[in-house]
Design a protein around this motif. Structure first.
Motif, PDB file in Angstrom:
ATOM      1  N   TRP A 147      24.417 -46.375  63.656  1.00 42.50           N
ATOM      2  CA  TRP A 147      25.590 -46.723  64.454  1.00 42.50           C
ATOM      3  C   TRP A 147      26.703 -45.705  64.221  1.00 42.50           C
ATOM      4  O   TRP A 147      26.732 -44.981  63.219  1.00 42.50           O
ATOM      5  N   HIS A 157      31.744 -48.261  63.544  1.00 43.63           N
ATOM      6  CA  HIS A 157      31.074 -49.553  63.400  1.00 43.63           C
ATOM      7  C   HIS A 157      30.501 -49.759  61.998  1.00 43.63           C
ATOM      8  O   HIS A 157      29.862 -50.778  61.745  1.00 43.63           O
ATOM      9  N   ASN A 198      29.937 -58.997  62.293  1.00 39.70           N
ATOM     10  CA  ASN A 198      30.606 -58.068  63.201  1.00 39.70           C
ATOM     11  C   ASN A 198      31.759 -57.318  62.543  1.00 39.70           C
ATOM     12  O   ASN A 198      32.499 -56.597  63.220  1.00 39.70           O
ATOM     13  N   LYS A 199      31.929 -57.471  61.245  1.00 38.66           N
ATOM     14  CA  LYS A 199      33.006 -56.789  60.534  1.00 38.66           C
ATOM     15  C   LYS A 199      32.711 -55.299  60.442  1.00 38.66           C
ATOM     16  O   LYS A 199      31.576 -54.891  60.175  1.00 38.66           O
ATOM     17  N   SER A 200      33.729 -54.469  60.650  1.00 43.97           N
ATOM     18  CA  SER A 200      33.577 -53.023  60.522  1.00 43.97           C
ATOM     19  C   SER A 200      34.903 -52.435  60.059  1.00 43.97           C
ATOM     20  O   SER A 200      35.922 -53.121  59.991  1.00 43.97           O
ATOM     21  N   ASP A 238      19.707 -57.635  68.892  1.00 41.74           N
ATOM     22  CA  ASP A 238      20.216 -57.621  70.261  1.00 41.74           C
ATOM     23  C   ASP A 238      19.040 -57.435  71.219  1.00 41.74           C
ATOM     24  O   ASP A 238      18.543 -56.315  71.402  1.00 41.74           O
TER      25      ASP A 238
END
Length: 524
Positions: A38, A42, A84-86, A346
């Motif tokens: 990624w 991200h 979803n933490k970045s 996904d």
């Protein structure tokens, strides 16, 4: 001259045939798996990944959270972040920090995405419940603490189908099976391993485990009876640590080292373990290979500690059984890696697997995708996978029942409901007071309506004393109801705990009686 021409023609035909055979490529939808890291924005930065020398993944991931074991002064801690933490992680970010020594392993419960177990050098295993949304402050009080090992504990493995069953293994050469709901040690395997245990893996139904030990032996064990079903000596000749994982069809895949210190991958048939079905040698690096198995695609990913690559293979029923697909390569070596369960990938991007690669101070997601032109759901890439709902309760498995995982469809993405058995983790009376406390938060007061205002005036006209008396009576009745509910829940919890203990003791008594009969008959 004619003989020479005939020989040359025959050799030409053979060469063409061999070239044709080499040109025939094995058909597989995973031949072109594309791995990509990624983008930097991200990733998770400024994470002080633990420097412990234990050969573990140091990371665990599920569809809700990422857990990473980090450096901690004066004890052990690990970081829990929403998936979803970045971005950069502040040094003041709260952690799970209830251990008195470094944490060696963390594993998320497959049947509740908020429950995680941690094993530590302080000889204990602790089970924690992370609130939805992540931690809001340091977490120091576990839901339950499991104490039964005399040396550091470095291996955790949740049962794949039974709720609240957790297996632990430590440097005391013990394998322990716990009922987390009651905190009871239900089974202990004490005499099967003469040396340090490197790896433990459940089979798909959860009625057997495979282990590899420092004595280089691969064992298949029935954890409820404590009996060794199969043994293969010297699975790999090297002295470096090995790993083993059960495949969905009952075969076992092992990683280790050859006598010449070459890293190896081997496949074993549990029905005949005299010789391996396949052996592949890779390189001479000294990093321990950690296997990650995906039962839905029958693919195995190998992440070596200190390597810059992730290799992936497909296991089939056709010789040579283990087929090398490709590898992902990067510039920086990995300290460990977390493997996301299939429920979190996904499906709209044809992502079949995702790794969370640990750098020295960064966590980098890496997606494995199968490129497809169509935007529709690709059913051949996503067969039904194991859902969050358990097939059995702990007491059912202890009583001898087995069941395959309950499968769910990933069509349209997975959005699972909370487990029906969520509250059964806290069924001990002392654990009821260790909840998140959300139910005791004050309810915001709303503005009074005109009718309520008129009623209040009437009550004032009746006299303040009468109103206070009514309020006191109502509060007393409410308190009595709450106390009765608490007492009832405590009694039910104690009854269930006693029932589990009785079932476990019944199993042990039955086993001892069978052994006594064998001794009396002269079989032993």
């Amino acid at each position: 001259m004619a003989r020479l021409l005939a020989k040359m023609t025959r050799n030409c035909h053979v060469g063409n045939l061999m070239s044709f055979r080499r040109g025939v490529v094995r058909q597989s939808k995973f031949r072109h798996v594309f791995a990509q890291a990624w983008k930097a924005e991200h990733c998770i930065d400024d994470v002080r990944v633990s420097r412990v020398t234990w050969d573990g993944p140091l990371c665990a991931v599920n569809p809700k959270f990422t857990a990473v074991i980090i450096e901690s002064g004066g004890g052990g801690a690990f970081l829990v972040l929403p998936l979803n933490k970045s971005g950069r992680i502040d040094q003041a970010t709260p952690t799970v920090c209830g251990h008195a020594a470094p944490v060696l392993d963390v594993q998320w419960c497959p049947h509740d995405d908020n429950i995680i177990a941690s094993a530590s050098e302080d000889c204990t295993v602790k089970v924690w419940e992370v609130p939805d949304g992540g931690l809001t402050g340091p977490m120091t009080e576990p839901v339950v603490t499991l104490e039964g090992h005399s040396k550091r504990v470095g291996i955790l493995a949740w049962h794949p189908t039974a709720f609240n069953i957790l297996l632990t293994a430590g440097c005391d050469n013990l394998v322990c099976v716990w009922d987390v709901g009651t905190g009871e040690l239900v089974y202990q395997i004490a005499d099967a391993h003469p040396d340090l245990i490197y790896s433990v893996s459940w089979n798909r139904e959860g009625n057997a485990i495979c282990t590899v030990c420092k004595d280089k032996a691969l064992r298949v064990i029935d954890p409820r009876r404590g009996t060794v079903l199969k043994v293969k000596e010297k699975v790999h000749d090297g002295t470096r640590p090995m790993r083993a994982v059960f495949l969905s069809d009952g075969k076992i895949l092992t990683t280790g080292f050859s006598r010449m210190s070459e890293r190896q991958l081997a496949l074993w048939d549990t029905n005949d373990m005299s010789e391996p079905m396949a052996v592949q040698e890779m390189d001479t690096s000294n990093g321990v290979l950690l296997p990650y198995y995906d039962p839905d695609t029958n693919m195995v990913y190998l992440c070596g500690k200190g390597d810059c690559t992730i290799r992936y293979f497909e296991v089939t029923d056709e010789s040579p059984y283990v087929h090398f697909l490709s590898l992902y390569s990067s510039k920086e070596p990995q300290r460990g890696a977390g493997f996301l369960s299939k429920r979190g990938v996904d499906v709209n991007k044809c992502e079949i697997a995702r790794f969370y690669k640990l750098h020295e101070r960064k966590v980098e997601p890496i997606s494995m995708t199968v490129p497809r032109k169509s935007d529709l759901f690709q059913g051949d890439l996503y067969p039904d996978t194991a859902g969050v709902e358990p097939s059995l309760l702990a007491e059912d498995w202890i009583a001898g029942q087995d069941a395959a995982p309950l499968l769910v469809s990933l069509s349209g993405g997975y959005a699972g409901a909370p487990s029906k058995h969520r509250d059964k983790l806290r069924n001990k009376p002392k654990l009821l007071s260790q909840g998140s406390g959300a139910d005791s938060s004050p309810v915001p007061r709303q503005a009074a309506s005109p009718m309520e205002t008129a009623t209040a005036r009437e009550m004032e006209s009746e006299g303040v004393g009468v109103v206070q008396q009514r309020v006191t009576q109502a509060e007393g009745a409410s308190d009595r109801e709450k106390k009765e509910e608490e007492v009832l829940s405590e009694v039910l919890a104690e009854v269930k705990a006693l029932r589990s203990v009785v079932l476990a003791q019944g199993q042990r008594i039955e086993l001892l009686e069978r052994q006594l009969v064998r001794i009396e008959d002269g079989d032993v």
